[in-house]
Design an enzyme around this catalytic site. Structure first.
Site, PDB file in Angstrom:
ATOM      1  N   ASP A 115      37.705  69.026 -94.430  1.00 48.33           N
ATOM      2  CA  ASP A 115      39.129  68.697 -94.492  1.00 48.33           C
ATOM      3  C   ASP A 115      39.427  67.223 -94.718  1.00 48.33           C
ATOM      4  O   ASP A 115      40.602  66.825 -94.694  1.00 48.33           O
ATOM      5  CB  ASP A 115      39.835  69.205 -93.225  1.00 48.33           C
ATOM      6  CG  ASP A 115      39.982  70.715 -93.259  1.00 48.33           C
ATOM      7  OD1 ASP A 115      40.367  71.231 -94.320  1.00 48.33           O
ATOM      8  OD2 ASP A 115      39.700  71.376 -92.241  1.00 48.33           O
ATOM      9  N   ASP A 180      41.242  77.878 -97.897  1.00 46.49           N
ATOM     10  CA  ASP A 180      41.924  76.604 -97.613  1.00 46.49           C
ATOM     11  C   ASP A 180      41.277  75.430 -98.366  1.00 46.49           C
ATOM     12  O   ASP A 180      41.925  74.424 -98.647  1.00 46.49           O
ATOM     13  CB  ASP A 180      41.869  76.279 -96.112  1.00 46.49           C
ATOM     14  CG  ASP A 180      42.007  77.471 -95.188  1.00 46.49           C
ATOM     15  OD1 ASP A 180      41.606  78.581 -95.587  1.00 46.49           O
ATOM     16  OD2 ASP A 180      42.480  77.301 -94.056  1.00 46.49           O
TER      17      ASP A 180
HETATM   18  N1  GLY Z   1      43.157  74.999 -92.812  1.00 47.07           N
HETATM   19  C1  GLY Z   1      43.314  75.605 -91.557  1.00 47.07           C
HETATM   20  C2  GLY Z   1      44.541  76.408 -91.444  1.00 47.07           C
HETATM   21  O1  GLY Z   1      45.258  76.624 -92.407  1.00 47.07           O
HETATM   22  O2  GLY Z   1      44.787  76.849 -90.330  1.00 47.07           O
END
Ligand code: GLY
Length: 404
Positions: A115, A180
């Protein structure tokens, strides 16, 4: 025990009594800016109390929840402050945005999860775009280098999570990739633009291609997790972590897919990414479990619909993605649906009364129900994408591309 979901009837009634003229152009934008100024100042005061810089992520049990810089959501508050600057032109917001951005300086070297793209691009990336601050380009390039350490060449993907600790180590995965992760690619494309090094864009393109091949079902819903063998590239498993079931459509995952492939098209001009984004939009917008107000339940296949929590964060991400999709296609339907979402989120059913909600703008988002984490609460990324969607809406109404 799950919180009681908002009924569609209540949400619709709120649309009628909100007094916001959802179809009349600027009114809803200026109303939201004025509201966001009051709310965000409140949150800023809490996050800078005692001369410290803390990162607010949510408001739960009457308290603002703060997270460490290494948390995946750490860039969103700095990004929100940049968006407040973009929406108002007030240097007050730029000054605080810069402070909150630079509090994340060490994150450019984070390599233990994927992330870093979200964290650095929402903070430094926005600061660079709006103020061209010296040194911010290098931070973005360093973050892209850190993210690139997670590329697994045999599989052609960036590994999302490590599997040697935490709850991820209990799932038997070797190299999990979550949908994601599409959101972390923009910083790679930008790093190539900034540095001339094609490696970053090559990794991003490879990841997007593999995701396109392996993450989608025939109806264009997305799996949450695809596990790869990092040595051979074989797909080992398709399943979920935050959704209701392995074969269900977790709402935020669908939102990330829509937004992520739209952004990938912007960065590459490769039509197959635009087609994917349109197909995902089709899945989302035509789903029989999509409520009338277009704020999805947390999972399109959650078992107790309509008595399931909504997820305002998914709605905000979808709205922002749809505005961009409108910009690329010129198809009015995307803009109309995005407008409808913004209208819904601007009503008291989702938008908090001023001075409440710890200063967050939106209520009713869901972090992760399977983990019992952050259910039916405000979340900083819901506010971030809501403000971003307002900027895109304003750009469109001014005859500009939604994303400049
Ligand atoms: N990227 C983690 C979520 O969307 O919860």
């Amino acid at each position: 025990m799950r919180p009681k979901a908002i009924s569609i009837a209540a949400a619709s009634a709120a649309v009628l009594v909100s007094g916001i003229f959802c179809s009349s152009g600027n009114n809803i934008i200026s109303d939201n800016i004025a509201n966001a100024e009051i709310q965000t100042r409140l949150l800023l005061e809490a996050s800078e109390a005692g001369d410290t810089i803390r990162i607010p992520s949510s408001f739960q049990k009457g308290e603002v929840v703060f997270v460490p810089a290494s948390d995946w959501v750490s860039g969103f508050f700095a990004g929100t402050l940049w968006y407040m600057y973009e929406l108002t032109g007030d240097e007050f917001w730029a000054e605080h945005a810069r402070k909150h951005t630079e509090a994340l300086e060490d994150i450019q070297y984070l390599t233990w999860h994927h992330d870093v793209g979200f964290m650095i691009y929402d903070s430094y990336g926005n600061g660079l775009r709006l103020k061209n601050i010296d040194g911010y380009k290098d931070v973005c390039i360093n973050a892209a280098k850190s993210l690139s350490t997670r590329f697994r060449p045999a599989a052609g993907i960036l590994q999302s999570w490590n599997v040697d600790g935490g709850w991820q180590s209990e799932r038997g995965w070797k190299c999990p990739v979550i949908i994601d992760n599409m959101m972390n690619l923009e910083i790679l494309f930008k790093a190539t633009e900034f540095s001339g090094d094609q490696t970053f864009a090559g990794i991003a393109t490879s990841h997007a291609d593999k995701t396109l091949k392996n993450h989608f079902r025939p109806d264009w819903s997305s799996y949450h997790v695809v596990d790869y063998d990092p040595e051979t590239g074989e797909v080992l498993k398709k399943c979920t972590a935050q959704g209701y079931a392995d074969e269900s459509a977790w709402s935020r995952g669908q939102a990330w897919a829509l937004y992520g492939f739209t952004a990938a098209y912007r960065c590459t001009a490769d039509k197959k990414y635009l087609d994917a984004a349109e197909n995902v939009a089709g899945f989302i917008l035509s789903h029989p479990n999509m409520p009338e107000d277009l704020v999805p339940y947390w999972d399109f296949n959650a078992p107790d619909i309509p008595d399931e929590p909504r997820d305002a964060s998914s709605a905000a991400i979808i709205a922002s993605g749809l505005y961009e999709l409108y910009g690329h296609t010129g198809k009015d339907i995307y803009r109309e649906k995005a407008d409808k979402i913004i209208c819904s989120l601007s009503t008291p059913a989702y938008r908090a009364a001023q001075g409440t909600n710890g200063g967050f703008i939106l209520m009713h988002s869901v972090g992760s129900i399977p983990h019992g984490n952050s259910i039916d609460v405000p979340l900083n990324y819901a506010d971030y994408y809501f403000l971003e969607a307002l900027i895109r809406k304003r750009n469109i109404e001014a005859g500009l591309p939604p994303v400049e």
